[in-house]
Scaffold this active site. Structure first.
Site, short mmCIF file in Angstrom:
data_model
loop_
_atom_site.label_atom_id
_atom_site.label_comp_id
_atom_site.label_asym_id
_atom_site.label_seq_id
_atom_site.Cartn_x
_atom_site.Cartn_y
_atom_site.Cartn_z
CB THR A 3 -9.20 -0.34 -7.35
OG1 THR A 3 -9.15 0.74 -6.45
CG2 THR A 3 -8.64 -1.57 -6.71
CG ASP B 162 -8.33 5.58 -0.03
OD1 ASP B 162 -9.30 6.18 -0.50
OD2 ASP B 162 -7.98 4.44 -0.41
CB SER C 280 -12.65 -0.83 0.71
OG SER C 280 -13.17 0.13 1.59
N GLY D 44 -13.24 -0.84 -6.89
CA GLY D 44 -14.51 -0.17 -6.62
C GLY D 44 -14.57 0.64 -5.35
NE ARG E 288 -4.14 1.79 1.16
CZ ARG E 288 -5.00 2.43 0.38
NH1 ARG E 288 -4.87 2.40 -0.93
NH2 ARG E 288 -6.03 3.08 0.90
#
Length: 574
Positions: free
Chosen positions: A375, A417, A447, A467, A100
């Site tokens: 994504t 985010d 998510s 999504g 990430r």
């Protein structure tokens, strides 16, 4: 060989398409005997299948696909973003790789607020200040070095060819690029690649990306050092500085992939393995499943008002926890034991009125039962049964919509985010808490839910989707369609969806998700409905048969489903 010729020869020689009895308005899943790859782009799928055919394992294919998508699927495939990889090996081992993005070392909690203390529109979503330190190259190289079997140069080579020689654009590619035309015009480095003399590309034209090819060549030769250091690293830092961003060479030097234990839970006899924090995906997916496990969904029937009510309420309650308690485990204590506990799920069920919709404003962290303590995705399984579920992202479609000059690398807008301000919604409408506040070198909550489901220790499903905030609910609905409602994997992916995330109050509905009479019943129970959000692109592979408990077709072991919603992607095997 020309890319189009490779594609045709692959299908002539390797891909097996079979007629499977179809129960609903879906095509049959794609079936194959020895391996399966499902991605959001036809050429990336081709790359993955070719690696499997050359005796590479699922991780080798996942790495090659990751690099290929950075070329052919620039809206979400990336070198300038980050993501997660869930792995389950044929011998039963399971692991999770976290690559990430991270906040730059100079980031501050209030960096996107104006003098009035309110978020400045666009500051966390567009331009270089929105960019987090990229993790994709680190993650792919970590996976290859530890779990792959092939040499780096061989896995980067297909992407390098596609960047250097170009690929012919099809209608789905053009539609994707068209969503960012005006932003490309504002960024000269992006316009030089994704526009042709200032005009959008057209179907049938060939997109060549020479700067990206040079970046991939450096990665092929030097691995992660070829991206984070040297000329590419210097160009990334210089681009950030010139564009008012915060990323420096020190940020690039300190980036490292984390290997973590995945989140696991059981649902009706199946073992679900998914993403741990800094993703909320696996935790909240399991929380939703734990809640609905107490309801007889199969007996209620797919699409029944009562069944949909229970699923919406499970989502509503689970997202209270997602948005309130979870964050980067290096910075916050995530209450996983409580959130994954089936007793906790039972307390939530007790708070759900079977006849009335919950009121989101009345559900708050710290109040019972929630007391505190774009994504892209691809799915791969190989001949031996090793499975890779990978979700990686630039966050929004084309990320921050800026390219690092001279590198061909589109950059993420992952900083959005984070919790930019308590009580303020991000681009996905999520209202998040202090646990996800911005801090130097912290990873934002996600998510993303790359998931592998097994039975008796063997993978039976590889699943995931892009999504944003809808990732978790879509993943849950596909699982329920397979386990509770007996659909084939393609039917489970195709079925219309709904999404509830606590705030805002309304549940988003895809067209045909509810029949008119079911909708009226739910409105009478107090539910509120909103328009559909942008479509997800699910990729799924089922092992053994087209449906759980079904019969295999011939000697085929793997059944792939590509989501038709975006008019891109391909399921293929050999």
């Amino acid at each position: 060989m020309h890319a189009a010729q490779c594609f045709r020869s692959l299908f002539a020689a390797a891909v097996v398409l079979v007629a499977v009895a179809v129960q609903a308005a879906s095509v049959a899943p794609v079936a194959a005997e020895n391996g399966m790859v499902v991605t959001a782009h036809r050429l990336a799928t081709q790359v993955g299948v070719d690696v499997l055919q050359r005796s590479g394992n699922a991780v080798d294919a996942a790495v090659a696909v990751g690099y290929a998508l950075a070329v052919v699927y620039p809206a979400a495939g990336n070198l300038g973003g980050g993501g997660f990889m869930t792995l389950q090996f044929a011998d039963g081992r399971k692991t999770f790789l976290d690559f990430r993005e991270k906040a730059p070392l100079a980031a501050t909690a209030d960096m996107y607020l104006g003098a009035d203390g309110q978020p400045v529109k666009g500051l966390s979503t567009r331009g270089h200040l929105a960019v987090g330190v990229p993790g994709t190259v680190s993650g792919l190289e970590f996976a290859r070095a530890k779990y792959g079997t092939m040499q780096r140069a061989a896995l980067v080579a297909p992407a390098l060819r596609l960047a250097r020689r170009g690929f012919v654009l099809e209608p789905g590619d053009i539609a994707m690029l068209a969503t960012a035309t005006e932003d490309f015009r504002k960024d000269p480095a992006s316009a030089a690649i994704f526009l042709r003399d200032g005009v959008p590309w057209a179907t049938g034209q060939r997109l060549v990306q020479k700067d990206l090819a040079r970046t991939l060549q450096r990665i092929a030769r030097h691995g992660g050092r070829g991206f984070y250091q040297g000329p590419v690293g210097a160009a990334l830092a210089a681009s950030s500085r010139a564009g008012g961003g915060l990323i420096t060479q020190a940020d690039l030097d300190q980036y490292a992939t984390r290997e973590l234990a995945p989140v696991e839970c059981d649902y009706r006899g199946y073992r679900v393995v998914s993403a741990p924090p800094p993703s909320a995906g696996g935790v909240i997916l399991c929380e939703i499943l734990n809640i609905v496990e107490g309801y007889p969904l199969k007996d209620l029937g797919h699409g029944s008002a009562q069944g949909v009510h229970y699923q919406i309420e499970a989502m509503r309650h689970a997202y209270v926890d997602r948005n309130s308690y979870l964050g980067d485990p290096d910075f916050v204590q995530n209450p996983l034991e409580r959130l994954l506990d089936k007793g906790y799920a039972a307390r939530i069920r007790a708070a759900i009125d079977p006849a009335r919709a919950g009121v989101s404003q009345e559900l708050r962290p710290g109040v019972a039962p929630h007391e505190g303590s774009n994504t892209t995705h691809y799915s791969i399984i190989d001949r031996e049964g090793n499975a890779a579920s990978v979700t990686y992202t630039l966050n929004d479609w084309f990320g921050a919509r800026v390219t690092a000059a001279g590198t061909g690398v589109l950059l993420n807008n992952e900083m959005d985010d984070f919790t930019v301000k308590l009580g303020a919604a991000n681009m996905y409408g999520l209202v998040q808490g202090e646990s996800n506040a911005i801090a130097p070198a912290k990873r934002p909550l996600s998510s993303m839910s790359p998931t592998i489901v097994s039975r008796d220790g063997k993978p039976v499903l590889v699943l995931g989707t892009p999504g944003g905030s809808r990732i978790i609910t879509v993943t849950a609905l596909v699982l329920l369609n397979l386990i509770d409602y007996g659909m084939t994997v393609q039917e489970a992916v195709d079925a219309p969806r709904f999404h509830q995330q606590w705030q805002p109050e309304a549940t988003n509905l895809e067209p045909f998700a509810l029949s008119p009479d079911t909708r009226q019943i739910l409105l009478g129970m107090g539910h509120r409905f909103g328009a559909p959000q942008p479509a997800n692109h699910v990729t799924a592979i089922l092992v053994g048969a087209p449906s759980l408990g079904g019969k295999p077709v011939g000697s085929n072991r793997y059944y792939g489903a590509n989501d038709p919603r975006r008019n891109t992607g391909l399921a293929a095997g050999y």
